[in-house]
Design an enzyme around this catalytic site. Sequence first.
Site, PDB file in Angstrom:
ATOM      1  N   SER A   1       0.839  -1.199   0.000  1.00 15.47           N
ATOM      2  CA  SER A   1       0.000   0.000   0.000  1.00 15.47           C
ATOM      3  C   SER A   1       0.873   1.247   0.000  1.00 15.47           C
ATOM      4  CB  SER A   1      -0.858  -0.017   1.267  1.00 15.47           C
ATOM      5  OG  SER A   1      -1.453   1.235   1.459  1.00 15.47           O
TER       6      SER A   1
ATOM      7  N   TYR B   1      -2.283  -1.138  10.997  1.00 14.33           N
ATOM      8  CA  TYR B   1      -2.536  -1.686   9.657  1.00 14.33           C
ATOM      9  C   TYR B   1      -1.400  -1.299   8.706  1.00 14.33           C
ATOM     10  CZ  TYR B   1      -4.073  -1.965   4.867  1.00 14.33           C
ATOM     11  OH  TYR B   1      -4.093  -2.220   3.513  1.00 14.33           O
TER      12      TYR B   1
ATOM     13  N   LYS C   1       1.868  -3.589   6.789  1.00 16.19           N
ATOM     14  CA  LYS C   1       2.265  -3.633   5.377  1.00 16.19           C
ATOM     15  C   LYS C   1       3.768  -3.369   5.248  1.00 16.19           C
ATOM     16  CE  LYS C   1      -1.584  -4.649   3.573  1.00 16.19           C
ATOM     17  NZ  LYS C   1      -1.752  -5.972   2.977  1.00 16.19           N
TER      18      LYS C   1
HETATM   19  P1  NAD Z   1     -10.935  -7.584   1.567  1.00 16.07           P
HETATM   20  O1  NAD Z   1     -11.150  -7.553   3.027  1.00 16.07           O
HETATM   21  O2  NAD Z   1     -12.121  -7.430   0.678  1.00 16.07           O
HETATM   22  O3  NAD Z   1     -10.166  -8.924   1.150  1.00 16.07           O
HETATM   23  C1  NAD Z   1      -9.269  -9.583   2.014  1.00 16.07           C
HETATM   24  C2  NAD Z   1      -9.679 -11.042   2.053  1.00 16.07           C
HETATM   25  O4  NAD Z   1      -8.788 -11.758   2.904  1.00 16.07           O
HETATM   26  C3  NAD Z   1     -11.099 -11.269   2.596  1.00 16.07           C
HETATM   27  O5  NAD Z   1     -11.818 -12.088   1.696  1.00 16.07           O
HETATM   28  C4  NAD Z   1     -10.876 -11.948   3.931  1.00 16.07           C
HETATM   29  O6  NAD Z   1     -11.933 -12.843   4.241  1.00 16.07           O
HETATM   30  C5  NAD Z   1      -9.553 -12.653   3.702  1.00 16.07           C
HETATM   31  N1  NAD Z   1      -8.756 -12.917   4.912  1.00 16.07           N
HETATM   32  C6  NAD Z   1      -8.445 -12.046   5.923  1.00 16.07           C
HETATM   33  N2  NAD Z   1      -7.661 -12.649   6.835  1.00 16.07           N
HETATM   34  C7  NAD Z   1      -7.447 -13.915   6.391  1.00 16.07           C
HETATM   35  C8  NAD Z   1      -6.711 -15.017   6.891  1.00 16.07           C
HETATM   36  N3  NAD Z   1      -6.043 -14.935   8.039  1.00 16.07           N
HETATM   37  N4  NAD Z   1      -6.720 -16.165   6.182  1.00 16.07           N
HETATM   38  C9  NAD Z   1      -7.413 -16.274   5.022  1.00 16.07           C
HETATM   39  N5  NAD Z   1      -8.126 -15.267   4.501  1.00 16.07           N
HETATM   40  C10 NAD Z   1      -8.142 -14.089   5.176  1.00 16.07           C
HETATM   41  O7  NAD Z   1      -9.838  -6.463   1.218  1.00 16.07           O
HETATM   42  P2  NAD Z   1      -9.342  -5.907  -0.203  1.00 16.07           P
HETATM   43  O8  NAD Z   1      -9.741  -4.479  -0.290  1.00 16.07           O
HETATM   44  O9  NAD Z   1      -9.692  -6.837  -1.280  1.00 16.07           O
HETATM   45  O10 NAD Z   1      -7.769  -5.925   0.038  1.00 16.07           O
HETATM   46  C11 NAD Z   1      -6.943  -6.991  -0.392  1.00 16.07           C
HETATM   47  C12 NAD Z   1      -5.513  -6.702   0.051  1.00 16.07           C
HETATM   48  O11 NAD Z   1      -5.090  -5.458  -0.493  1.00 16.07           O
HETATM   49  C13 NAD Z   1      -5.363  -6.582   1.568  1.00 16.07           C
HETATM   50  O12 NAD Z   1      -4.132  -7.176   1.938  1.00 16.07           O
HETATM   51  C14 NAD Z   1      -5.323  -5.096   1.786  1.00 16.07           C
HETATM   52  O13 NAD Z   1      -4.631  -4.752   2.944  1.00 16.07           O
HETATM   53  C15 NAD Z   1      -4.596  -4.625   0.536  1.00 16.07           C
HETATM   54  N6  NAD Z   1      -4.877  -3.214   0.203  1.00 16.07           N
HETATM   55  C16 NAD Z   1      -6.167  -2.819   0.025  1.00 16.07           C
HETATM   56  C17 NAD Z   1      -6.428  -1.476  -0.266  1.00 16.07           C
HETATM   57  C18 NAD Z   1      -7.853  -0.991  -0.438  1.00 16.07           C
HETATM   58  O14 NAD Z   1      -8.082   0.204  -0.430  1.00 16.07           O
HETATM   59  N7  NAD Z   1      -8.833  -1.861  -0.642  1.00 16.07           N
HETATM   60  C19 NAD Z   1      -5.378  -0.556  -0.379  1.00 16.07           C
HETATM   61  C20 NAD Z   1      -4.066  -1.013  -0.206  1.00 16.07           C
HETATM   62  C21 NAD Z   1      -3.822  -2.350   0.081  1.00 16.07           C
END
Ligand code: NAD
Length: 336
Positions: A124, A149, A153
């Site tokens: 991120s 959080y 990362k």
């Molecule tokens: P999301 O919550 O929709 O998806 C994350 C998924 O991981 C979910 O389906 C959840 O059930 C699963 N999960 C969580 N902990 C778990 C575990 N211990 N074992 C197995 N599954 C697990 O989030 P997203 O927006 O799709 O984000 C995906 C990734 O991208 C994340 O790592 C997030 O930190 C990163 N990210 C997201 C954003 C954003 O704005 N959406 C920005 C930067 C980085």
Amino acid sequence: MTVLVTGGAGYIGSHAVLALLEAEYTVLVLDNLVNSSRESLSRVERLAGRQLTFIEGDIRDRQLLDKLFAEHAIEAVMHFAGLKAVGESVAEPLAYYANNVGGSVTLFQAMADAGVRRLVFSSSATVYGEPECMPLSEAAPTARASNPYGQSKLMVEEVLKDLARADARWSIALLRYFNPVGAHASGEIGEDPQGPPNNLMPYIAQVAVGKREKLSVFGGDYATRDGTGVRDYIHVVDLVEGHLRALEVLKHCTGAHAWNLGTGRGYSVLEMVAAFEAISGKRVPYTLQARREGDVAECWADPAKARKELDWQARRGLEEMMADTWRWQSKNPDGY
Ligand code: NAD
Ligand code: UDP
């Protein structure tokens, strides 16, 4: 080629799984459904006209991981699994470090033992901390984040850099997302936050569909063109195309590489509201509130490194981000 996608039922993961299936990859999804539902993947299968293998389980479960690597010819991992609510991470730091750092390390150990050393990691722009100058290139220093959080990362990036230094056989992409928004053009899959959304775009969409009364705009006194915060919003389908390009490029290079995935353009909160209203024909009432702790005034990417090294750039503009968000939200007012 078989790819293991952790967190593949989530917002970004589900779009990535669809793109992988469309590109003829064999896909295995590992997700504990803590923030998602199996329905997203059923829809992905329908859209792709292809099947995937779903395993409900946790990245912290080492036995399960070993079994997956033993039973499937996995060649690469896309690692999306993790918790992502900034405020919750301040209240529950241990849950965040256990899931995002502990879980990631367990996954990397299982990969190492199975001899799978190709990895695309969801990082991120938060790893840049409170940056002074814009746009942000990958050469900008990383800095301590203002919440667990963001810190998780940064810690995983550091783990992966050390891993690549220790063992030159690893090929690792650290993809630094700016602000992913939008949904697949079909309106069948999209972002489905549980409870009140923390992020701007889903909040706007829920106000427009009548689920929330009004948007709180956090800060109207920043030194920006209209006083509200400026961010680099990127369409989720562009974002996942960047992942597929990274996966290709990793076939031919080793080491840990950071790539910004952003558009290089910033929009303010009020510009986002106006663009959404124009596309949806709905009003989005808002009130100006105090700044949100930990927010920076402006943040946008220099995407030149990804353009050069991944031969990738974001192609979808603000109107498409808004139209696709609205299609998803209006077709699925209560999510999945
Ligand atoms: P999301 O919550 O929709 O998806 C994350 C998924 O991981 C979910 O389906 C959840 O059930 C699963 N999960 C969580 N902990 C778990 C575990 N211990 N074992 C197995 N599954 C697990 O989030 P997203 O927006 O799709 O984000 C995906 C990734 O991208 C994340 O790592 C997030 O930190 C990163 N990210 C997201 C954003 C954003 O704005 N959406 C920005 C930067 C980085
Ligand atoms: N924001 C806002 N109201 C909200 C959510 C967000 O005004 O309900 C603002 C926030 O202050 C920032 C921008 O919208 O300027 C993007 O915030 P978001 O949480 O979506 O992403 P961040 O950049 O914080 O990761």
